[in-house]
Write an enzyme that holds these catalytic residues in place. Structure first.
Site, PDB file in Angstrom:
ATOM      1  N   ASP A  15     -14.904 -42.501   5.990  1.00  0.00           N
ATOM      2  CA  ASP A  15     -15.321 -42.894   4.647  1.00  0.00           C
ATOM      3  C   ASP A  15     -14.529 -42.230   3.532  1.00  0.00           C
ATOM      4  OD1 ASP A  15     -17.621 -44.546   5.452  1.00  0.00           O
ATOM      5  OD2 ASP A  15     -18.425 -42.652   6.185  1.00  0.00           O
ATOM      6  N   LYS A  16     -14.047 -41.003   3.785  1.00  0.00           N
ATOM      7  CA  LYS A  16     -13.345 -40.278   2.741  1.00  0.00           C
ATOM      8  C   LYS A  16     -12.439 -39.237   3.371  1.00  0.00           C
ATOM      9  CE  LYS A  16     -13.973 -36.910  -0.992  1.00  0.00           C
ATOM     10  NZ  LYS A  16     -14.897 -36.109  -1.800  1.00  0.00           N
TER      11      LYS A  16
ATOM     12  N   GLU B 138     -15.721 -24.718  -8.923  1.00  0.00           N
ATOM     13  CA  GLU B 138     -16.675 -25.195  -7.906  1.00  0.00           C
ATOM     14  C   GLU B 138     -17.270 -24.058  -7.077  1.00  0.00           C
ATOM     15  OE1 GLU B 138     -17.063 -28.705  -4.533  1.00  0.00           O
ATOM     16  OE2 GLU B 138     -15.181 -28.418  -5.609  1.00  0.00           O
TER      17      GLU B 138
ATOM     18  N   SER C  26     -13.429 -37.245 -10.364  1.00  0.00           N
ATOM     19  CA  SER C  26     -12.745 -36.536 -11.451  1.00  0.00           C
ATOM     20  C   SER C  26     -12.041 -37.491 -12.388  1.00  0.00           C
ATOM     21  CB  SER C  26     -11.702 -35.561 -10.870  1.00  0.00           C
ATOM     22  OG  SER C  26     -12.278 -34.696  -9.926  1.00  0.00           O
TER      23      SER C  26
ATOM     24  N   GLU D 103     -17.950 -41.383  -3.879  1.00  0.00           N
ATOM     25  CA  GLU D 103     -17.297 -40.182  -3.369  1.00  0.00           C
ATOM     26  C   GLU D 103     -18.219 -38.967  -3.531  1.00  0.00           C
ATOM     27  OE1 GLU D 103     -13.486 -37.364  -4.553  1.00  0.00           O
ATOM     28  OE2 GLU D 103     -13.524 -39.431  -5.262  1.00  0.00           O
TER      29      GLU D 103
ATOM     30  N   ARG E  95      -7.706 -25.079  -8.250  1.00  0.00           N
ATOM     31  CA  ARG E  95      -7.144 -24.604  -9.513  1.00  0.00           C
ATOM     32  C   ARG E  95      -6.634 -23.199  -9.305  1.00  0.00           C
ATOM     33  NH1 ARG E  95     -10.298 -28.825 -11.237  1.00  0.00           N
ATOM     34  NH2 ARG E  95      -9.805 -29.810  -9.262  1.00  0.00           N
TER      35      ARG E  95
ATOM     36  N   GLY F 153      -5.594 -31.413  -4.890  1.00  0.00           N
ATOM     37  CA  GLY F 153      -5.994 -32.449  -3.950  1.00  0.00           C
ATOM     38  C   GLY F 153      -6.752 -33.549  -4.662  1.00  0.00           C
TER      39      GLY F 153
ATOM     40  N   GLU G 249      -4.111 -38.050 -10.491  1.00  0.00           N
ATOM     41  CA  GLU G 249      -5.214 -37.080 -10.450  1.00  0.00           C
ATOM     42  C   GLU G 249      -4.710 -35.709 -10.018  1.00  0.00           C
ATOM     43  OE1 GLU G 249      -9.324 -36.312  -7.953  1.00  0.00           O
ATOM     44  OE2 GLU G 249      -8.929 -38.330  -8.719  1.00  0.00           O
TER      45      GLU G 249
ATOM     46  N   LYS H 244      -4.851 -32.175 -12.198  1.00  0.00           N
ATOM     47  CA  LYS H 244      -5.467 -30.953 -11.678  1.00  0.00           C
ATOM     48  C   LYS H 244      -4.482 -29.785 -11.671  1.00  0.00           C
ATOM     49  CE  LYS H 244      -9.058 -33.211  -8.962  1.00  0.00           C
ATOM     50  NZ  LYS H 244      -9.514 -33.623  -7.612  1.00  0.00           N
TER      51      LYS H 244
END
Length: 396
Positions: free
Chosen positions: A146-147, A197, A215, A241, A348, A362, A377, A381
């Protein structure tokens, strides 16, 4: 109060030398640690078990530190993305907890030591990254997973060595919230970053986690920035997501908790360069004696850093990424002898070795992803760290 002076900056209350001091700043508890009493390189694979090799090594190391005279020993450091690889943990000789805002309060305005670029390489480069995204999307459509989170590393060579304390200062100035860290590594490198995070925090029987997934890049124009955040909140792709991550964390934590509070939908979290979909989760453990390291190993890596299902996503990453992530998208933090502590995700962030710098970014890939949007993206980042170096992300 002790005062630490570096070449260009003073941090009141800290003793900070880039090659020997661990710093970790959080809204919960911040700490400064120096010296190495004992290193712990045991891999974290299986670390969610109470009798795992990592858990035993940590207990023994803390006991030895206490026997040697440390009143409240802690373990600090980082665990890599691939938990089968050696950990970068250690029990410091000295550690002090400090006021939560001490680091950011001590930070000065952006320090601009000129950084002249000698070389810069993206691994993989743009065509290969986009090909990997397309291949991942193809596999999603076949129903295999799925991801998956695909990443790239920016390998930078500067004409002069990096002043790490300046970069840490700049990260604190441009990102006053979040989780700032500076970790000296056994090989002489320094891992430095400003992660937004939180993987897991534990104090007594109470736990918190704040996963991010989905994001959008911040915009200079306030109106466009607001519109971008609203689009993110409406994005079917990004909400899907995000839901994958929340459902997986709930699946792991719910059986361990007497109560687990999960908001019905995400909120927005902003950094200097990005908007993120964010969900703050709080729980009360059935067993308050569970060690925060066990919880961290249970959750790591989450679908926000790896994908879902985890093992299928991990295999896809191994197939498609031409680099070893090492500590990037691993976890960094601390654990005390009571099993309390906090671990943040290593994003980061950058790895500094003299005049060489590696930066990491990522992007979560799902069936609705497009190669161009995911490349952009990762570029957005990377902006957090590039800004801290005074480098123009548009030129890289």
């Amino acid at each position: 109060m002790a005062t630490l002076t570096t070449e260009n900056q003073t941090f009141p209350g800290f003793v900070y030398a880039e090659q020997s001091t661990f710093l970790y700043r959080s809204e919960f508890r911040s700490l400064s640690a120096s010296g190495v009493f004992e290193r712990i390189e045991t891999p974290a694979f299986g670390g969610e078990q109470e009798d795992s090799a990592l858990a035993q090594h940590i207990r023994q190391a803390l006991a030895r530190a206490k026997a040697a005279g440390q009143e409240t020993p802690v373990v600090v450091g980082a665990i890599p993305f691939d938990t089968r690889r050696p950990s970068s943990l250690y029990v410091p000789e000295n550690c002090q907890f400090v006021a939560n805002d001490s680091f950011t309060r001590a930070a000065r305005p952006m320090l601009q030591q000129p950084h002249r670029l000698a070389a810069c390489t993206s691994i993989p480069d743009e065509p290969r990254f986009k090909h990997a995204v397309a291949e991942a999307v193809s596999r999603f459509k076949q129903g295999k997973l799925d991801k998956a989170v695909l990443s790239r590393i920016l390998d930078i060579e500067l004409e002069q060595p990096v002043a790490g304390h300046q970069i840490l200062n700049n990260l604190m100035v441009q990102n006053p919230t979040g989780y700032h860290f500076s970790l000296p590594l056994a090989d002489g490198g320094v891992l430095i970053g400003a992660s937004p995070e939180l993987l897991i925090r534990k104090q007594g029987g109470e736990i918190h986690t704040n996963p991010l997934a989905g994001s959008a890049r911040r915009q200079d124009d306030p109106q466009q920035d607001r519109l971008g955040s609203e689009r993110l909140m409406r994005s079917t792709k990004d909400k899907y997501e995000h839901k994958l991550v929340i459902d997986d964390i709930r699946r792991h934590l719910a059986p361990l908790c007497a109560s687990l509070s999960v908001p019905s939908g995400p909120s927005l979290l902003s950094t200097g360069t990005m908007w993120h979909l964010s969900t703050r989760i709080r729980g009360e453990l059935l067993n308050p004696n569970l060690n925060v390291m066990q919880l961290a190993c249970l959750l790591h890596p989450t679908p926000a850093l790896c994908g879902f299902p985890t093992e299928s996503a991990r295999q896809l990453i191994a197939d498609l990424e031409p680099h070893d992530r090492g500590l990037f998208s691993g976890i960094v933090g601390w654990c005390d002898a009571n099993g309390d502590g906090e671990w943040a995700i290593v994003i980061r962030s950058g790895l500094l070795r003299g005049n060489r710098v590696q930066l990491f970014a990522g992007a979560g890939i799902v069936a609705a992803s497009t190669p161009q949007s995911e490349w952009m993206e990762t570029a957005a980042k990377l902006g957090t760290m590039l800004n801290a170096f005074g480098l123009n992300s548009g030129a890289l």
